[in-house]
Design a protein around this motif. Structure first.
Motif, short mmCIF file in Angstrom:
data_model
loop_
_atom_site.label_atom_id
_atom_site.label_comp_id
_atom_site.label_asym_id
_atom_site.label_seq_id
_atom_site.Cartn_x
_atom_site.Cartn_y
_atom_site.Cartn_z
N TRP A 85 0.83 -1.20 0.00
CA TRP A 85 0.00 0.00 0.00
C TRP A 85 0.87 1.25 0.00
O TRP A 85 0.56 2.25 -0.66
N ALA A 86 1.97 1.22 0.74
CA ALA A 86 2.86 2.38 0.83
C ALA A 86 3.87 2.43 -0.32
O ALA A 86 4.73 3.29 -0.36
N TRP A 87 3.80 1.49 -1.24
CA TRP A 87 4.73 1.39 -2.36
C TRP A 87 6.18 1.27 -1.90
O TRP A 87 7.09 1.89 -2.43
N GLY A 88 6.38 0.49 -0.86
CA GLY A 88 7.74 0.22 -0.39
C GLY A 88 7.72 -0.21 1.06
O GLY A 88 6.74 -0.04 1.77
N CYS A 89 8.82 -0.77 1.50
CA CYS A 89 8.91 -1.24 2.88
C CYS A 89 9.46 -0.14 3.79
O CYS A 89 9.88 0.92 3.33
N THR A 90 9.47 -0.41 5.07
CA THR A 90 9.90 0.59 6.04
C THR A 90 11.35 1.01 5.81
O THR A 90 11.66 2.20 5.84
N SER A 91 12.22 0.04 5.56
CA SER A 91 13.63 0.41 5.36
C SER A 91 13.83 1.14 4.04
O SER A 91 14.65 2.06 3.95
N HIS A 93 11.65 3.16 2.51
CA HIS A 93 11.20 4.54 2.71
C HIS A 93 12.13 5.27 3.67
O HIS A 93 12.49 6.42 3.44
N GLY A 94 12.50 4.60 4.76
CA GLY A 94 13.30 5.25 5.80
C GLY A 94 14.70 5.60 5.37
O GLY A 94 15.22 6.66 5.73
N ILE A 95 15.33 4.74 4.60
CA ILE A 95 16.72 5.00 4.20
C ILE A 95 16.78 5.70 2.84
O ILE A 95 17.25 6.82 2.72
N SER A 96 16.28 5.01 1.83
CA SER A 96 16.40 5.54 0.47
C SER A 96 15.46 6.73 0.23
O SER A 96 15.88 7.76 -0.30
N GLY A 97 14.21 6.58 0.65
CA GLY A 97 13.23 7.64 0.40
C GLY A 97 13.55 8.93 1.12
O GLY A 97 13.45 10.02 0.56
N LEU A 98 13.94 8.83 2.41
CA LEU A 98 14.27 10.04 3.15
C LEU A 98 15.55 10.68 2.62
O LEU A 98 15.68 11.90 2.62
N ALA A 99 16.50 9.85 2.16
CA ALA A 99 17.73 10.40 1.60
C ALA A 99 17.44 11.22 0.33
O ALA A 99 18.16 12.17 0.02
N LEU A 101 14.67 12.88 0.00
CA LEU A 101 13.70 13.88 0.44
C LEU A 101 12.33 13.68 -0.21
O LEU A 101 11.64 14.63 -0.57
N SER A 102 11.94 12.41 -0.35
CA SER A 102 10.66 12.08 -0.95
C SER A 102 9.53 12.38 0.05
O SER A 102 9.54 11.89 1.18
N LEU A 103 8.57 13.18 -0.38
CA LEU A 103 7.44 13.51 0.48
C LEU A 103 6.65 12.26 0.86
O LEU A 103 6.25 12.09 2.02
N ALA A 104 6.45 11.35 -0.10
CA ALA A 104 5.73 10.10 0.18
C ALA A 104 6.46 9.29 1.25
O ALA A 104 5.83 8.71 2.13
N SER A 105 7.78 9.25 1.19
CA SER A 105 8.54 8.51 2.18
C SER A 105 8.47 9.18 3.55
O SER A 105 8.40 8.50 4.58
N SER A 108 5.13 8.27 4.93
CA SER A 108 5.13 6.85 5.27
C SER A 108 5.90 6.58 6.55
O SER A 108 5.42 5.84 7.43
N VAL A 109 7.10 7.14 6.69
CA VAL A 109 7.91 6.90 7.88
C VAL A 109 7.23 7.46 9.12
O VAL A 109 7.21 6.81 10.18
N ILE A 110 6.62 8.62 9.02
CA ILE A 110 5.86 9.16 10.15
C ILE A 110 4.72 8.20 10.51
O ILE A 110 4.49 7.91 11.69
N GLY A 111 4.03 7.70 9.51
CA GLY A 111 2.96 6.73 9.75
C GLY A 111 3.47 5.45 10.38
O GLY A 111 2.84 4.89 11.29
N PHE A 112 4.63 4.96 9.93
CA PHE A 112 5.22 3.75 10.51
C PHE A 112 5.51 3.95 11.99
O PHE A 112 5.23 3.09 12.83
#
Length: 126
Positions: A85-91, A93-99, A101-105, A108-112
């Motif tokens: 549903w989040a189009w990716g796993c926690t790691s 989003h947390g590592i790659s997505g935040l690096a 600066l993806s808004l979706a990530s 998602s990380v805040i939701g996780f």
């Protein structure tokens, strides 16, 4: 992949599998590597043991093996659905997505984190 061994035409014609083909690729090898790596690490450190009910679970919920199995199964299913549903796993989003600066990530990380904190409070306050 199991279904495609028994009914390959059905799997071939499903729209989902045209987008996500059931093949062994790097994600499968990563899962195999995690299992082998964690086993080697625990074996080499002398901490390897086979247990069915972890100490923390036993302390809070008792020694019912069926309950332990069902909670692990339901938790795994919910994690899989959440990752899809989040189009990716926690790691991811947390590592790659935040690096990146993806808004979706970020969302998602805040939701996780919120879901994890609420779940821990609910489980361990019972």
């Amino acid at each position: 992949m199991i279904e495609s061994a028994f009914n390959p035409e059905k799997v071939k014609n499903l729209e989902y599998y045209t987008i996500f083909p059931p093949v062994i690729e790097w994600q499968w090898m990563m899962v195999v590597g995690i299992i082998i790596g964690s086993f080697l690490s625990s074996y080499m450190s002398g901490t390897f043991q086979i247990i069915f009910i972890p100490h923390t679970f036993y302390t809070f919920f008792g020694d019912n093996l069926l309950f332990r199995f069902l909670t692990a199964l339901i938790g795994g299913i919910l994690m899989g659905l959440g990752a899809r549903w989040a189009w990716g796993c926690t790691s991811g989003h947390g590592i790659s997505g935040l690096a990146q600066l993806s808004l979706a990530s970020m969302v998602s990380v805040i939701g996780f984190f919120i879901a994890g904190i609420v779940t821990a409070i609910l489980l361990y306050s019972l």
